[in-house]
Each structure stands twice: as structure tokens, then as C-alpha cells.
Write a protein that holds these residues in place. Sequence first.
Motif, PDB file in Angstrom:
ATOM      1  N   GLY A  10       0.819  -1.200   0.000  1.00 34.10           N
ATOM      2  CA  GLY A  10       0.000   0.000   0.000  1.00 34.10           C
ATOM      3  C   GLY A  10       0.852   1.248   0.000  1.00 34.10           C
ATOM      4  N   PHE A  11       0.519   2.190  -0.878  1.00 33.85           N
ATOM      5  CA  PHE A  11       1.206   3.473  -0.987  1.00 33.85           C
ATOM      6  C   PHE A  11       0.170   4.538  -1.328  1.00 33.85           C
ATOM      7  CE2 PHE A  11       4.137   0.293  -2.775  1.00 33.85           C
ATOM      8  CZ  PHE A  11       5.266   0.488  -2.006  1.00 33.85           C
ATOM      9  N   ASN A  12       0.212   5.677  -0.643  1.00 36.60           N
ATOM     10  CA  ASN A  12      -0.562   6.858  -1.043  1.00 36.60           C
ATOM     11  C   ASN A  12      -1.993   6.541  -1.457  1.00 36.60           C
ATOM     12  OD1 ASN A  12       1.679   8.564  -0.624  1.00 36.60           O
ATOM     13  ND2 ASN A  12       2.503   7.905  -2.566  1.00 36.60           N
ATOM     14  N   ARG A  13      -2.740   5.898  -0.585  1.00 34.51           N
ATOM     15  CA  ARG A  13      -4.152   5.497  -0.733  1.00 34.51           C
ATOM     16  C   ARG A  13      -4.400   4.464  -1.816  1.00 34.51           C
ATOM     17  NH1 ARG A  13      -7.710  10.671  -2.849  1.00 34.51           N
ATOM     18  NH2 ARG A  13      -8.493   9.584  -4.649  1.00 34.51           N
ATOM     19  N   ARG A  14      -3.347   3.835  -2.292  1.00 33.44           N
ATOM     20  CA  ARG A  14      -3.472   2.781  -3.304  1.00 33.44           C
ATOM     21  C   ARG A  14      -2.983   1.455  -2.710  1.00 33.44           C
ATOM     22  NH1 ARG A  14      -4.047   4.967  -8.528  1.00 33.44           N
ATOM     23  NH2 ARG A  14      -3.369   2.984  -9.408  1.00 33.44           N
ATOM     24  N   VAL A  15      -3.591   0.371  -3.163  1.00 34.03           N
ATOM     25  CA  VAL A  15      -3.202  -0.975  -2.734  1.00 34.03           C
ATOM     26  C   VAL A  15      -3.035  -1.824  -3.989  1.00 34.03           C
ATOM     27  CG1 VAL A  15      -3.933  -3.035  -1.454  1.00 34.03           C
ATOM     28  CG2 VAL A  15      -4.463  -0.762  -0.558  1.00 34.03           C
ATOM     29  N   ALA A  16      -2.043  -2.708  -3.952  1.00 36.05           N
ATOM     30  CA  ALA A  16      -1.843  -3.642  -5.059  1.00 36.05           C
ATOM     31  C   ALA A  16      -1.522  -5.019  -4.497  1.00 36.05           C
ATOM     32  CB  ALA A  16      -0.711  -3.180  -5.968  1.00 36.05           C
ATOM     33  N   TRP A  27      -3.768  -7.262  -9.145  1.00 36.63           N
ATOM     34  CA  TRP A  27      -4.867  -6.304  -9.116  1.00 36.63           C
ATOM     35  C   TRP A  27      -4.406  -5.042  -8.397  1.00 36.63           C
ATOM     36  CZ3 TRP A  27      -6.025  -4.913  -4.231  1.00 36.63           C
ATOM     37  CH2 TRP A  27      -5.977  -5.857  -3.205  1.00 36.63           C
ATOM     38  N   GLU A  28      -5.113  -3.922  -8.669  1.00 36.35           N
ATOM     39  CA  GLU A  28      -4.861  -2.648  -8.009  1.00 36.35           C
ATOM     40  C   GLU A  28      -6.189  -2.052  -7.553  1.00 36.35           C
ATOM     41  OE1 GLU A  28      -2.576   0.228 -10.327  1.00 36.35           O
ATOM     42  OE2 GLU A  28      -2.396  -1.265 -11.900  1.00 36.35           O
ATOM     43  N   TRP A  29      -6.125  -1.232  -6.525  1.00 34.72           N
ATOM     44  CA  TRP A  29      -7.320  -0.582  -5.984  1.00 34.72           C
ATOM     45  C   TRP A  29      -6.903   0.776  -5.428  1.00 34.72           C
ATOM     46  CZ3 TRP A  29      -8.141   0.892  -0.903  1.00 34.72           C
ATOM     47  CH2 TRP A  29      -9.464   1.248  -0.561  1.00 34.72           C
ATOM     48  N   LYS A  30      -7.808   1.760  -5.492  1.00 33.81           N
ATOM     49  CA  LYS A  30      -7.537   3.096  -4.956  1.00 33.81           C
ATOM     50  C   LYS A  30      -8.672   3.514  -4.035  1.00 33.81           C
ATOM     51  CE  LYS A  30      -6.280   7.769  -6.371  1.00 33.81           C
ATOM     52  NZ  LYS A  30      -6.036   8.659  -7.526  1.00 33.81           N
ATOM     53  N   ALA A  31      -8.325   3.974  -2.835  1.00 30.30           N
ATOM     54  CA  ALA A  31      -9.313   4.410  -1.849  1.00 30.30           C
ATOM     55  C   ALA A  31     -10.042   5.654  -2.331  1.00 30.30           C
ATOM     56  CB  ALA A  31      -8.634   4.697  -0.507  1.00 30.30           C
ATOM     57  N   SER A  32     -11.338   5.699  -2.093  1.00 34.92           N
ATOM     58  CA  SER A  32     -12.148   6.849  -2.488  1.00 34.92           C
ATOM     59  C   SER A  32     -12.026   8.003  -1.494  1.00 34.92           C
ATOM     60  CB  SER A  32     -13.613   6.438  -2.622  1.00 34.92           C
ATOM     61  OG  SER A  32     -14.083   5.873  -1.410  1.00 34.92           O
TER      62      SER A  32
END
Length: 115
Positions: A10-16, A27-32
Amino acid sequence: MNIADLVFVGFNRRVAALRRQNGEIVWEWKASHGASYVSLLLDGGTLIVSVQGYMYGLDAATGNQLWFNPMKGFGTGVTALVSLHGMSSNPLSAAAAEQAAQQASQSSNAGSTST
């Protein structure tokens, strides 16, 4: 994809999720909501993610968001996560979880081979 084959970052509100063997992004995901530091905890098949006081539950295998909780009134900062399955800030728990996953993988592989 078996979650035992993945590493989560996890980096800067992103997870992979990265493939453990070669680092390929699965996969990748970004926090809203939230920004900056990300805390992660793998709790069974759910990846618990905290981003600046906002909590998310992701399906660890797919990255699909399962739930969101804004944790109103709790404030922000670096989050400590704990469950029956481990802690976000304890590397010994992570090592024990990896060893258990390897043993489970070896057991399932042994059971699926015919003699």
C-alpha cells in the motif's frame, strides 16, 4: 488466484496485490477517501485497509471492495490493526501466517496428487 501466492502493498491510498514469485501486479485498488499512509491487515480472505482514518474491506483474491466505514469521530493517523489472524504492526505474525499458508499449500498439493 490463491491468496497464498500474493503479497500486498500500500502506498498513497493505493493498494496492489503482487504475484509472490515475480512481483507482477495481479490487481490494483484506490481508496475513495483519505490520503497518504496505508495500513494493511490480511484477515482470512479479506484485506483490511486503513487510509487516514477511513476503513475498507477488500476481497484479497480480486481486490473488489466489500465494505467501507468512515470511522466518524475517530480521527486520523497511522492505524494499528488487529484480528484473530494477526496484527498490522507485528512482523512475527506475518512470518507465522506465511508459514501456515505454505503448510496449507503443501497439504493441499499432497492431497491432490494421485499415487
